[in-house]
Design a protein around this motif. Structure first.
Motif, mmCIF file in Angstrom:
data_model
loop_
_atom_site.group_PDB
_atom_site.id
_atom_site.type_symbol
_atom_site.label_atom_id
_atom_site.label_comp_id
_atom_site.label_asym_id
_atom_site.label_seq_id
_atom_site.Cartn_x
_atom_site.Cartn_y
_atom_site.Cartn_z
ATOM 1 N N LEU A 101 7.053 -1.760 8.405
ATOM 2 C CA LEU A 101 6.725 -1.278 6.873
ATOM 3 C C LEU A 101 8.140 -0.061 7.224
ATOM 4 C CD1 LEU A 101 5.223 -0.192 5.408
ATOM 5 C CD2 LEU A 101 4.427 2.119 6.648
ATOM 6 N N ALA A 102 9.229 -0.126 5.846
ATOM 7 C CA ALA A 102 10.474 0.777 5.546
ATOM 8 C C ALA A 102 9.925 2.052 4.742
ATOM 9 C CB ALA A 102 11.065 -0.426 4.419
ATOM 10 N N VAL A 103 9.423 2.839 5.305
ATOM 11 C CA VAL A 103 9.430 4.840 5.025
ATOM 12 C C VAL A 103 10.255 4.807 4.633
ATOM 13 C CG1 VAL A 103 7.905 5.984 5.130
ATOM 14 C CG2 VAL A 103 7.408 4.309 6.114
ATOM 15 N N THR A 104 10.995 5.311 2.910
ATOM 16 C CA THR A 104 12.069 6.375 2.671
ATOM 17 C C THR A 104 11.647 7.539 2.486
ATOM 18 O OG1 THR A 104 10.810 5.852 0.574
ATOM 19 C CG2 THR A 104 12.761 4.724 0.876
ATOM 20 N N TRP A 105 11.851 8.413 3.162
ATOM 21 C CA TRP A 105 11.997 10.005 3.336
ATOM 22 C C TRP A 105 11.680 10.688 1.865
ATOM 23 C CZ3 TRP A 105 10.335 11.976 7.740
ATOM 24 C CH2 TRP A 105 10.937 11.101 8.850
ATOM 25 N N ASN A 106 12.449 10.399 1.033
ATOM 26 C CA ASN A 106 12.160 10.927 -0.429
ATOM 27 C C ASN A 106 10.814 11.089 -1.100
ATOM 28 O OD1 ASN A 106 13.098 8.280 -1.088
ATOM 29 N ND2 ASN A 106 13.948 8.869 -2.428
ATOM 30 N N ARG A 107 10.575 9.636 -0.717
ATOM 31 C CA ARG A 107 8.975 8.749 -1.412
ATOM 32 C C ARG A 107 7.584 9.954 -0.771
ATOM 33 N NH1 ARG A 107 8.554 5.906 -5.454
ATOM 34 N NH2 ARG A 107 10.218 5.045 -6.076
ATOM 35 N N LEU A 108 8.513 10.119 0.885
ATOM 36 C CA LEU A 108 7.432 11.055 2.263
ATOM 37 C C LEU A 108 6.999 11.923 1.418
ATOM 38 C CD1 LEU A 108 5.358 9.908 4.979
ATOM 39 C CD2 LEU A 108 6.947 11.089 6.166
ATOM 40 N N TRP A 109 7.714 12.660 0.978
ATOM 41 C CA TRP A 109 7.938 14.129 1.250
ATOM 42 C C TRP A 109 7.219 14.165 0.441
ATOM 43 C CZ3 TRP A 109 8.263 17.571 4.452
ATOM 44 C CH2 TRP A 109 9.249 17.602 5.427
ATOM 45 N N ILE A 110 7.572 13.225 -1.227
ATOM 46 C CA ILE A 110 7.489 12.832 -2.529
ATOM 47 C C ILE A 110 5.375 13.636 -2.373
ATOM 48 C CG2 ILE A 110 6.624 12.199 -4.572
ATOM 49 C CD1 ILE A 110 9.586 11.837 -4.523
ATOM 50 N N ILE A 111 5.169 12.359 -1.435
ATOM 51 C CA ILE A 111 3.754 12.684 -1.191
ATOM 52 C C ILE A 111 2.747 13.740 -0.984
ATOM 53 C CG2 ILE A 111 1.918 11.671 0.403
ATOM 54 C CD1 ILE A 111 3.295 8.472 0.082
ATOM 55 N N VAL A 112 4.088 13.756 0.786
ATOM 56 C CA VAL A 112 3.386 15.453 1.234
ATOM 57 C C VAL A 112 3.211 16.414 -0.106
ATOM 58 C CG1 VAL A 112 3.622 17.445 2.602
ATOM 59 C CG2 VAL A 112 4.452 14.876 3.025
ATOM 60 N N ILE A 146 0.795 -1.240 0.054
ATOM 61 C CA ILE A 146 -0.419 0.185 0.186
ATOM 62 C C ILE A 146 0.487 0.873 0.192
ATOM 63 C CG2 ILE A 146 -1.473 1.427 1.167
ATOM 64 C CD1 ILE A 146 -2.737 -1.337 2.229
ATOM 65 N N TRP A 147 2.133 1.193 0.551
ATOM 66 C CA TRP A 147 3.119 2.431 0.729
ATOM 67 C C TRP A 147 3.540 2.719 -0.379
ATOM 68 C CZ3 TRP A 147 4.433 6.675 2.838
ATOM 69 C CH2 TRP A 147 5.718 6.910 2.525
ATOM 70 N N TYR A 148 4.012 1.469 -1.418
ATOM 71 C CA TYR A 148 4.746 1.161 -2.452
ATOM 72 C C TYR A 148 4.503 2.298 -3.803
ATOM 73 C CZ TYR A 148 9.345 -0.971 -0.734
ATOM 74 O OH TYR A 148 10.034 -1.002 0.229
ATOM 75 N N GLY A 149 2.861 1.623 -3.507
ATOM 76 C CA GLY A 149 1.299 1.833 -4.177
ATOM 77 C C GLY A 149 0.715 3.497 -3.576
ATOM 78 N N LEU A 173 3.960 5.664 -5.585
ATOM 79 C CA LEU A 173 3.700 5.798 -7.038
ATOM 80 C C LEU A 173 2.545 6.199 -7.283
ATOM 81 C CD1 LEU A 173 3.967 4.592 -10.083
ATOM 82 C CD2 LEU A 173 2.934 2.256 -9.491
ATOM 83 N N GLY A 174 1.264 6.693 -6.959
ATOM 84 C CA GLY A 174 0.161 7.175 -6.899
ATOM 85 C C GLY A 174 0.496 8.020 -7.128
ATOM 86 N N SER A 175 0.691 8.897 -6.054
ATOM 87 C CA SER A 175 1.960 10.421 -5.570
ATOM 88 C C SER A 175 2.134 11.029 -6.928
ATOM 89 C CB SER A 175 2.198 10.494 -4.283
ATOM 90 O OG SER A 175 3.504 10.105 -5.105
ATOM 91 N N VAL A 176 3.409 9.520 -7.392
ATOM 92 C CA VAL A 176 4.267 10.529 -8.964
ATOM 93 C C VAL A 176 3.157 10.622 -9.979
ATOM 94 C CG1 VAL A 176 5.601 9.626 -10.619
ATOM 95 C CG2 VAL A 176 6.182 9.213 -7.844
ATOM 96 N N LEU A 177 2.368 9.364 -10.176
ATOM 97 C CA LEU A 177 1.444 9.599 -11.772
ATOM 98 C C LEU A 177 0.015 10.942 -11.350
ATOM 99 C CD1 LEU A 177 0.168 6.136 -11.728
ATOM 100 C CD2 LEU A 177 1.558 6.969 -13.048
ATOM 101 N N LEU A 178 0.350 11.084 -9.866
ATOM 102 C CA LEU A 178 -1.081 12.225 -9.894
ATOM 103 C C LEU A 178 -0.278 14.121 -10.036
ATOM 104 C CD1 LEU A 178 -3.521 13.544 -7.982
ATOM 105 C CD2 LEU A 178 -2.351 13.770 -5.992
ATOM 106 N N LEU A 179 1.193 13.849 -9.519
ATOM 107 C CA LEU A 179 1.815 14.811 -9.832
ATOM 108 C C LEU A 179 2.118 14.673 -11.900
ATOM 109 C CD1 LEU A 179 4.947 15.081 -7.812
ATOM 110 C CD2 LEU A 179 3.376 17.304 -8.042
#
Length: 522
Positions: A365-376, A230-233, A236-242
């Protein structure tokens, strides 16, 4: 440690001498035992001695006896005190040879000794090494380190290492049961591997307990795998949104199929690279803020390019969607070749700032900071655009043109002006998407092509021109992709997603959230 027995530092060092001399006698197994014995003393001089041994600087007479250090220029010294050894020549000595087993013993011993280091990072690394080796012979050393350790993370590693050592030793059944509970409490894949290894040689009265713990950890990990997907999704969804959000407004307002939208994403990524290089060259003290500077810069650059494209090409092709598609596709090829000519065909490196680097573990759950900031960042861009459309004059005009272009024009709205600003706004948002993608993907001339098809699928699935539909569509497709990939593979997973979208569009041609309006109904 020897000091604990009341010996003075000098006496403690002299007590080490026979243990050091033992390094020069016997074969490799005996020398490995001598290394372990030295490490067990915990004397602060031992790491230096073992470093000499590892570097090939310890020598001994062929017949055995005292061990010496032979340094630069064949100078022979006492390894404990460093004083020259008079009357002893390097030619009368032979090097203490090493093999892989002895090198492994030295590495393990050095890890043990760093358990007592005042440096927290060194102790943490040593605890990890000891957990990997889990030699029962180190049990007393681990007990001593546990008694002194105050750091919770290091203490947890040492407790797990001690439990594994107990499982490998001849301790009582009760001690081994407690050790099994300690290992199982970690609840991660490493604990699962340890218990599976212990199960292979476990006695009959322990096997059911170990198997129960294995089953429990497996169920827990399965749940964490779902959460990880779900986190990976979502990432990826945040990237697709942008990537899709700018396409959603241009497609919705103007009805233009812009095949060059991916190149706006690519230009935003290259703008990030140029800004980062410029900051590093002319203002290195502001390197941490390079990404923050790149965001508005990329927006302005791609927005101006978008307005130029709309005024120079698109406005002559309204009402001819096929010609618009072909023109923008040709433009995308021109932009790609221009970037190859300017920057070359190879990938460009964009560094992550320190606050976007690393990973944090949340349970399993492994949360990478770069993807977390991209979601935000994606959500911030989404809500900023939503506010612009709902609260501003331009947003009101864009919504009017979307619902009924002719009526909006008859009411005095300059539709060409709205079209140009809309295309520029969509291109600018695509440029900001490129800034985000530069942190997780290769910056190359083909960057935008990797996302253009997915962006169109998001827009069509969510509903043309509807931002909420774009949000739901992007996150839904991102999560669906990540759940299908482990079973069907990346390529087949995308094909299945495409088939499902086609079937969905057959039932709901206007997507999840269809816009309403007289022109749209027609």
């Amino acid at each position: 440690m020897m000091a604990s027995f009341g010996l003075s530092p000098a006496a403690a060092q002299e007590a080490l001498r026979p243990l050091i001399n033992a390094l020069g006698t016997g074969g490799f197994p005996e020398r490995a035992e001598a290394v372990k014995t030295l490490a067990a003393t915990g004397d602060p001089k031992v790491p230096e001695i073992l470093t000499y041994l590892s570097d090939g600087e310890l020598y001994a007479p062929k017949a055995g006896g005292a061990v010496y250090r032979v340094g630069a220029g064949n100078a022979v010294t006492d390894p404990l005190t460093g004083t020259p050894s008079e009357g002893v020549s390097a030619g009368s000595l032979q090097k203490i040879r090493l093999n892989n087993t002895l090198r492994g013993a030295i590495t393990t011993a050095m890890s043990q000794l760093t358990l007592l280091s005042p440096d927290r990072n060194k102790r943490f690394s040593a605890a990890q090494d000891i957990l990997k080796s889990a030699d029962p012979a180190q049990l007393s050393l681990v007990d001593g380190a546990l008694a002194q350790e105050k750091d919770g993370a290091i203490k947890s590693l040492l407790e797990s290492a001690r439990a594994v050592m107990v499982l490998k030793s001849d301790h009582s059944i009760e001690d081994k049961k407690a050790a099994i509970d300690t290992v199982a409490a970690r609840g991660n894949r490493e604990a699962l591997t340890i218990l599976q290894t212990a199960l292979a040689g476990a006695p009959a009265d322990l096997a059911p307990l170990i198997q129960g713990k294995i089953d429990g950890i497996a169920r827990q990990l399965a749940l964490w795998d779902v959460a990880q997907n779900i986190w990976y999704g979502l990432s990826l969804g945040s990237v697709l949104l942008l990537a899709a959000i700018g396409l959603a407004i241009t497609f919705g307002v103007m009805g233009v199929i812009n095949m060059a939208h991916g190149e706006m994403v690519m230009l935003g990524a290259y703008t990030t690279y140029v800004v980062q290089q410029a900051v590093a060259t002319y203002a290195p003290g502001f390197a941490t803020f390079g990404l923050a500077i790149a965001v508005p810069t990329a927006f302005l650059v791609t927005a101006l390019i978008g307005i130029a494209i709309e005024r120079g090409i698109i406005r002559f092709l309204y009402g001819r969607p096929l010609e618009t598609l072909l023109a923008t596709w040709g433009l995308s090829l021109i932009l790609q070749q221009a970037i190859r000519t300017i920057f070359g065909p190879t990938n460009r490196q964009v560094d992550n700032p320190s606050w976007m680097s690393g990973t944090v573990d949340v349970g399993g759950l492994a949360v990478t900071w770069n993807r977390l900031w991209i979601i935000v960042f994606s959500l911030a861009v989404f809500f900023a655009l939503l506010t612009l459309l709902k609260r501003s004059r331009l947003g009101l005009q864009m919504r009017a043109v979307t619902q009924n272009r002719r009526m909006a024009s008859s009411m005095g709205i300059r539709t060409p002006y709205v079209d140009a600003l809309t295309f520029g706004l969509g291109s600018g948002i695509a440029g900001m998407a490129g800034v985000a993608l530069s942190q997780i993907d290769n910056v190359s001339p083909n960057l935008g092509q990797n996302y253009i098809i997915d962006s169109f699928m998001v827009v069509v699935f969510g509903g043309v021109g509807n931002l909420w539909g774009t949000l739901v569509g992007a996150l839904s497709l991102g999560i669906a992709n990540k759940f299908l990939e482990p079973y069907a593979g990346a390529v087949l997973g995308k094909i299945l997603i495409l088939v499902l979208i086609i079937l969905f569009i057959q039932r709901r041609p206007r997507g999840l959230f269809a816009l309403k309006g007289r022109a749209i109904e027609q």
